[in-house]
Design a protein around this motif. Structure first.
Motif, mmCIF file in Angstrom:
data_model
loop_
_atom_site.group_PDB
_atom_site.id
_atom_site.type_symbol
_atom_site.label_atom_id
_atom_site.label_comp_id
_atom_site.label_asym_id
_atom_site.label_seq_id
_atom_site.Cartn_x
_atom_site.Cartn_y
_atom_site.Cartn_z
ATOM 1 N N VAL A 105 -37.197 29.314 35.127
ATOM 2 C CA VAL A 105 -36.032 29.500 34.258
ATOM 3 C C VAL A 105 -34.929 30.113 35.115
ATOM 4 O O VAL A 105 -35.202 30.914 36.012
ATOM 5 C CB VAL A 105 -36.344 30.406 33.050
ATOM 6 N N TYR A 106 -33.686 29.711 34.861
ATOM 7 C CA TYR A 106 -32.598 30.191 35.723
ATOM 8 C C TYR A 106 -31.293 30.280 34.959
ATOM 9 O O TYR A 106 -31.133 29.725 33.868
ATOM 10 C CB TYR A 106 -32.426 29.265 36.930
ATOM 11 N N ARG A 107 -30.347 30.974 35.577
ATOM 12 C CA ARG A 107 -28.962 31.052 35.092
ATOM 13 C C ARG A 107 -28.052 30.969 36.310
ATOM 14 O O ARG A 107 -28.289 31.652 37.324
ATOM 15 C CB ARG A 107 -28.713 32.371 34.356
ATOM 16 N N LEU A 108 -27.010 30.129 36.236
ATOM 17 C CA LEU A 108 -26.018 30.010 37.302
ATOM 18 C C LEU A 108 -24.639 30.166 36.692
ATOM 19 O O LEU A 108 -24.252 29.421 35.783
ATOM 20 C CB LEU A 108 -26.127 28.648 37.998
ATOM 21 N N ASN A 109 -23.878 31.153 37.185
ATOM 22 C CA ASN A 109 -22.505 31.391 36.729
ATOM 23 C C ASN A 109 -21.539 31.086 37.870
ATOM 24 O O ASN A 109 -21.757 31.530 38.997
ATOM 25 C CB ASN A 109 -22.319 32.855 36.311
ATOM 26 N N ILE A 131 -9.019 28.550 37.274
ATOM 27 C CA ILE A 131 -9.055 28.944 35.861
ATOM 28 C C ILE A 131 -10.429 28.801 35.231
ATOM 29 O O ILE A 131 -10.770 29.526 34.303
ATOM 30 C CB ILE A 131 -8.036 28.149 35.022
ATOM 31 N N ALA A 132 -11.208 27.873 35.701
ATOM 32 C CA ALA A 132 -12.428 27.519 34.980
ATOM 33 C C ALA A 132 -13.559 28.495 35.271
ATOM 34 O O ALA A 132 -13.690 29.010 36.379
ATOM 35 C CB ALA A 132 -12.864 26.097 35.321
ATOM 36 N N GLU A 133 -14.365 28.736 34.266
ATOM 37 C CA GLU A 133 -15.616 29.468 34.409
ATOM 38 C C GLU A 133 -16.714 28.629 33.763
ATOM 39 O O GLU A 133 -16.589 28.206 32.618
ATOM 40 C CB GLU A 133 -15.535 30.845 33.742
ATOM 41 N N THR A 134 -17.764 28.374 34.511
ATOM 42 C CA THR A 134 -18.858 27.569 33.980
ATOM 43 C C THR A 134 -20.162 28.350 34.060
ATOM 44 O O THR A 134 -20.300 29.280 34.862
ATOM 45 C CB THR A 134 -19.010 26.242 34.748
ATOM 46 N N ALA A 135 -21.103 27.963 33.234
ATOM 47 C CA ALA A 135 -22.424 28.601 33.239
ATOM 48 C C ALA A 135 -23.473 27.541 32.941
ATOM 49 O O ALA A 135 -23.242 26.618 32.156
ATOM 50 C CB ALA A 135 -22.495 29.726 32.211
ATOM 51 N N THR A 136 -24.605 27.677 33.586
ATOM 52 C CA THR A 136 -25.730 26.776 33.345
ATOM 53 C C THR A 136 -26.980 27.599 33.110
ATOM 54 O O THR A 136 -27.321 28.465 33.919
ATOM 55 C CB THR A 136 -25.960 25.841 34.545
ATOM 56 N N ASP A 137 -27.640 27.335 31.988
ATOM 57 C CA ASP A 137 -28.976 27.854 31.730
ATOM 58 C C ASP A 137 -29.933 26.681 31.840
ATOM 59 O O ASP A 137 -29.627 25.571 31.385
ATOM 60 C CB ASP A 137 -29.078 28.468 30.338
ATOM 61 N N GLY A 138 -31.099 26.916 32.444
ATOM 62 C CA GLY A 138 -32.003 25.794 32.622
ATOM 63 C C GLY A 138 -33.458 26.177 32.717
ATOM 64 O O GLY A 138 -33.810 27.335 32.963
#
Length: 613
Positions: free
Chosen positions: A453-457, A478-485
């Protein structure tokens, strides 16, 4: 196949990842090897290294993969999309990060395209015939490799050849493929070379189902050379070079439709390295370079060229329970922009990484890197991971790391930008990520699996924006992204010559400013390969599935349907030196798109022969 059907298959695959032993395990002599990854700068066992995977040449051959894009999508957490089969741009997104955030290495040389707006690498013409292994490191790896490694690293290592190898294949769409390699390798020296040629009439790059019947051809030639010479017991020289040229017919437009557009690209990469044992350390001094030129012939034709050079010193050592590496690098890159001008960027770096075996069961690994860019200030990144053998075959591991990506050539000068006001000053994108994993390996070494399990910001992501009121367009942070996986993977040696590999990924990648899902990243993806090896006959069936996915980041994005495809690859050894091969791609003749408007081949078959001396 609709999304609900795809999801059912994906969930079934996920459930099966850790259950092959109950269904298939029988007595067998074979065991799974303990795999080691080297792109970590200090060799590490994959099972103890969060986010690490290795694909060896035997796996590539078993699955009948010709180009890199054919097999990278089997790695959980990697989304591979092609803008049309046979030469259409193929890009990789790792853990939801945009393609320019995947660093690509060939024998240690960075090959990312500095002239591409986001610095992304195009995998469409990357032939696998001379590749010994592919190492994938998911998650922020800037502490090891600096800029561009926010999503992760894909490292290719070429083969050292001893003997003669030849291969020929023909099949659907008037496709012809040939490979020839030869070399000598012993303890003192090695020298070998390789050439591959691929030609096809192809299919229509624009989806034929939308009334586009014109076939679009593709040609690729790849040549490689690799050598090694032991000067003495403490000094060794080695090097490699790789050259590739591709020509592809394209279809473009809005909507995509048949036309006479085409592209040509030529690229090469190489490295020269010396290894010296001195002062109780193993020193490596290397110079690597890569160059790419790509030209598009259309109503809006263009020519772009980019090159990179890297100068690196690394020292490896071992003291008691600790192994470590440290060193310094200088990288210089240049790329052309739409005006034809060339823009240069550079970075000077120092780094250190080490692993400490605290107990027989617990190891801790850490890394730190300082990058000083010529134009965008400096960044310090780090990574910390640990692995704990808790017994009964289980291993717990976890990692936390940071990353950064300096603006590309196009972003630095704001290429294709228009504004009456000064363009915003850009700063590097930054990221942090963490993950936790549990792995298990059976006592007999025949079954293993891992769940992650991971999180990437990603913060300050650079985005190209257009103001419809003023018609201004420019790059801005400007952009902020996040991925949970979640990533599940398993391998098993089964009875009767069978082996099984399974992978599944759930990826929730989104724009934090508006909550929308990021484009071209399926929420669910899975693959499975069932292989069988007999005395002379061997075969492998690979099934791959993806759920529905957005194709744009707009307020009303297009949604592509999920799909399931299957490939069958087989080989029959006539003698110890001669093998007949056959493969069928897209067995069920599935009609699907990975990128809106671009079709994929239907059922296709190929037969060939392989010679080894």
């Amino acid at each position: 196949m609709r999304f609900n059907d795809t999801r059912s298959l994906l969930l079934a695959t996920a459930a099966a990842v850790f259950l092959p032993s109950a269904a298939f395990a029988q007595e067998a002599d074979d065991t799974l090897p303990e795999v080691v990854v080297t792109a970590t700068r200090i060799p590490a066992i994959v099972a103890d290294t969060p986010g690490a995977r290795v694909i060896d040449s035997a796996t590539v051959e078993q699955r009948g993969a010709v180009f890199a894009a054919d097999i990278l999508s089997d790695v959980p957490g990697l989304s591979v999309t092609r803008s049309g089969a046979f030469g259409g741009v193929a890009q990789v997104r790792m853990r939801g990060a945009t393609p320019g955030k995947t660093l690509v290495l060939v024998d240690g040389a960075v090959v990312n395209d500095a002239a591409e707006p986001n610095g992304a690498y195009d995998f469409s013409g990357f032939d696998l015939g001379d590749i010994e292994r592919i190492e994938v490191l998911s998650g922020p790896q800037s502490s090891l490799w600096g800029s561009d490694a926010i999503g992760g690293v894909i490292a290719f290592t070429t083969k050292e050849i001893d003997g003669v190898r030849a291969e020929a294949e023909a099949g659907s769409y008037d496709t012809l493929r040939g490979r020839l390699a030869g070399g000598v390798a012993n303890d003192a020296w090695a020298l070998g070379g390789y050439v591959s040629r691929f030609v096809t009439d192809g299919i229509s790059v624009a989806d034929e189902a939308n009334g586009n019947p014109e076939a679009d051809g593709f040609e690729n030639t790849t040549v490689g050379v690799r050598g090694r010479y032991a000067v003495s017991s403490t000094v060794e020289l080695d090097g490699s070079a790789r050259w590739s040229q591709s020509e592809a017919d394209l279809d473009n437009g809005f909507p995509v439709e048949d036309n006479d557009d085409r592209s040509e690209s030529e690229q090469w990469s190489g490295v020269i390295r010396s290894s010296v044992e001195a002062l109780g350390l193993d020193h490596q001094f290397s110079v690597s370079a890569s160059d790419i030129e790509r030209q598009t012939f259309s109503a809006f034709g263009s020519v772009f060229e980019a090159d990179r050079q890297s100068y690196r010193w690394q020292a490896n050592g071992e003291t008691g329970a600790a192994v470590y590496a440290f060193g310094a690098e200088r990288e210089e890159s240049a790329g052309s922009i739409s005006t034809g001008d060339s823009v240069s960027l550079g970075t000077t770096s120092v780094f250190a990484t080490g692993r400490y075996q605290a107990t027989d069961a617990l190891s801790v690994t850490g890394g730190l890197r300082f990058d000083d860019t010529d134009d965008f200030g400096s960044e310090t990144t780090g990574r910390l991971s640990a692995a704990w053998d808790v017994g009964a075959g289980f291993t717990l591991s976890g990692a936390w790391g940071t990353g950064f990506k300096a603006p590309t050539v196009s972003q630095a000068v704001c290429d294709f930008c228009f504004s009456s006001q000064p363009f915003p000053a850009l700063r590097p994108e930054t990221a942090d990520g963490y993950e936790a994993a549990i792995g298990w390996r059976s006592a007999d070494g025949r079954i293993e699996g891992r769940a992650t399990v991971y999180r990437l910001n990603v913060d300050d992501q650079i985005t190209y924006i257009f103001d419809p009121l003023t018609f201004d367009s420019y790059y801005v942070n400007i952009a902020e992204t996040a991925t949970d996986g979640v990533e599940l993977e398993g391998r098993a040696v089964l009875g009767g010559g069978f082996d099984l590999t399974l992978a599944y990924a759930w990826t929730d990648a989104r724009d934090e400013s508006n909550g929308r899902r990021l484009a071209r990243i399926p929420e669910h993806a899975a693959s499975g390969t069932l292989g069988w090896t007999g005395d002379r006959l061997s075969a492998a069936l690979t099934v791959r599935a993806e759920g529905e996915q957005n194709d744009t980041n707009a307020a009303t994005p297009a949604v592509l349907d999920g799909f399931v495809t299957a490939n069958l690859n087989a080989a029959y050894a006539l003698t110890d030196n001669v093998t007949l091969t056959a493969r069928v791609d897209n067995l069920a003749d599935e009609r699907y798109q990975q990128v809106l408007g671009y079709g994929e081949p239907g059922r296709s078959a190929f037969v060939g022969v392989r010679l080894r001396y």
